[in-house]
Design an enzyme around this catalytic site. Structure first.
Site, PDB file in Angstrom:
ATOM      1  N   TYR A  21     -36.345  38.619  -0.579  1.00 33.43           N
ATOM      2  CA  TYR A  21     -36.963  39.186  -2.058  1.00 33.43           C
ATOM      3  C   TYR A  21     -36.227  39.034  -3.478  1.00 33.43           C
ATOM      4  CZ  TYR A  21     -41.528  38.685   1.541  1.00 33.43           C
ATOM      5  OH  TYR A  21     -42.008  38.307   2.578  1.00 33.43           O
ATOM      6  N   LYS A  62     -43.817  65.789  21.085  1.00 37.42           N
ATOM      7  CA  LYS A  62     -44.261  65.031  19.570  1.00 37.42           C
ATOM      8  C   LYS A  62     -43.687  64.708  19.457  1.00 37.42           C
ATOM      9  CE  LYS A  62     -42.834  69.116  16.760  1.00 37.42           C
ATOM     10  NZ  LYS A  62     -42.990  69.119  15.629  1.00 37.42           N
TER      11      LYS A  62
END
Ligand code: PLP
Length: 381
Positions: free
Chosen positions: A275, A40
């Site tokens: 940033y 999964k």
């Protein structure tokens, strides 16, 4: 060994290591026990289709996913055989399950009735068509209190299966933990085994063990085991003690994340990087930019904290903020655009093993793996 294969940024998954891990896990189980590979969440980041294709060739016949959509992706890629869907499903999800021969995990009478009556949802019509109803897995809640019928509800569900003509492939339970508290795990196992006892002679298969269950030896004599995290050679929790246990058990990590810079700059003191100007150069440094970021699963929490390593094992710090599609790393002056780096390394002792990353992020290796974005190219070697 440390190839870049014409890509600037990719995951390398070692298939022999996956085979090795399957063999190690099976070697700790009874000879008749089969492995259901839990793939999964894109095989915990390793790529569900790539992993399934390889495991099918290695003789693995059972797979498990979380959703009908994950199961459909496997079928559309040509994966045959048994695929169990762990999660509940409604509406179009049930349509997908039926169309792609996926096996549901049943926990309620309501679901069973819908399953038997699909697609018209009127049982009489379905029965008059006399079509075969596909098999199901029934899940018993033996103490986790999440999905699963209560043990005392199992007889009602089994009777309903007989009445509706729904074949039962297997009965399962799931451990809340199977690592530190053997009394709790044993209690869960006992609860499950007592509940399923009346059906054992009917040939219904049983399964309980996840990775921790296999390593600690709970449920390893049943018909199937369902490893996820350890299939990929990752420890269930990132503590050094658990890493050591997993390593000594013989498992090996299969995945490395490899990248090379798309820009290398020699910058003077006083410059800021990234940033919000969170990093300022105190001396001249070489800053390499890599085209990967938090949108690839490299957590923004690793800003100013992460490490990339060279082939020789030199550790190079991530400086400034992790951006969506870029990170900046203070690297050795002789770094070239062609120099490959490990972002994550398939080595238990590396500072950028997935367990080390999980420790740095205060999470577990499951989350580190499943955060690896679909957009990352996966190379199976
Ligand atoms: N079985 C079930 C029902 C699960 O939900 C999972 C994963 O959460 C597994 C097995 C595999 O667990 P693990 O990755 O801990 O081996």
């Amino acid at each position: 060994e440390f190839q870049v294969a014409g890509r600037s940024n990719y995951l390398r998954i070692d298939l022999d290591t996956l085979t090795h891990n399957v063999n190690v896990l099976l070697s700790k189980c009874s000879p008749h026990t089969e492995l259901m590979a839990v793939i999964k969440a894109n095989a915990y980041g390793h790529g569900a289709v790539g992993v399934a294709r390889h495991l099918v060739n290695q003789g693995v016949r059972h797979f498990a996913v979380a959703t009908a959509y994950e199961g459909r992706e496997l079928r559309q890629a040509g994966i045959q055989g048994f695929i169990q869907v762990f999660g509940n499903c409604v509406g179009e999800e049930m349509d997908i399950m039926r169309q792609f021969q996926l096996t549901p995990t049943v926990t309620t009478e309501a679901f069973l009735t819908h399953w038997a009556a699909w697609p018209s949802y009127t049982l009489a019509e379905q029965q008059s068509r006399n079509s075969n109803i596909p098999q199901v897995v029934i899940k018993v809640d033996s103490g986790m209190s999440r999905n699963g019928c209560q043990p005392e509800e199992l007889p009602t569900l089994m009777d309903l299966c007989s009445e509706l003509g729904v074949p039962v492939h297997s009965l399962m339970t799931h451990f809340a933990q199977a690592w530190d508290d053997p009394h709790f795990t044993l209690k869960q196992l006992d609860t499950f085994l007592s509940a399923v006892q009346p059906y054992r002679k009917q040939g219904v298969k049983l399964h309980a063990a996840n990775s921790c269950g296999i390593i600690r030896g709970f449920g390893t004599n049943l018909d199937l085991v369902r490893p996820g995290i350890c299939l990929y050679g990752l420890p269930p929790d990132p503590s050094e003690e658990t890493v050591k246990t997993v390593e000594e058990f013989g498992l090996r990590p299969a995945l490395s994340w490899i990248a090379r810079p798309n820009m290398v700059k020699h910058l003077k003191p006083g410059r800021h990087v990234g940033y919000d100007q969170t990093y300022r150069l105190e001396k001249e440094e070489t800053i390499a930019t890599f085209a990967l970021g938090y949108a690839d699963g490299y957590s923004r929490q690793l800003s100013g904290k992460g490490i990339l390593t060279t082939a020789e094992g030199h550790e190079q710090p991530v400086v400034g903020r992790v951006s969506m599609d870029a990170i900046t790393v203070s690297v050795d002056r002789d770094t070239l655009l062609s120099t490959p780096f490990y972002v994550y390394k398939d080595d238990f002792s590396s500072p950028n093993s997935m367990a080390s990353i999980a420790r740095a992020l205060n999470t577990i290796p499951y989350e580190v793996g499943t955060s690896l974005a679909a957009r990352l190219p996966r190379l199976y070697v």
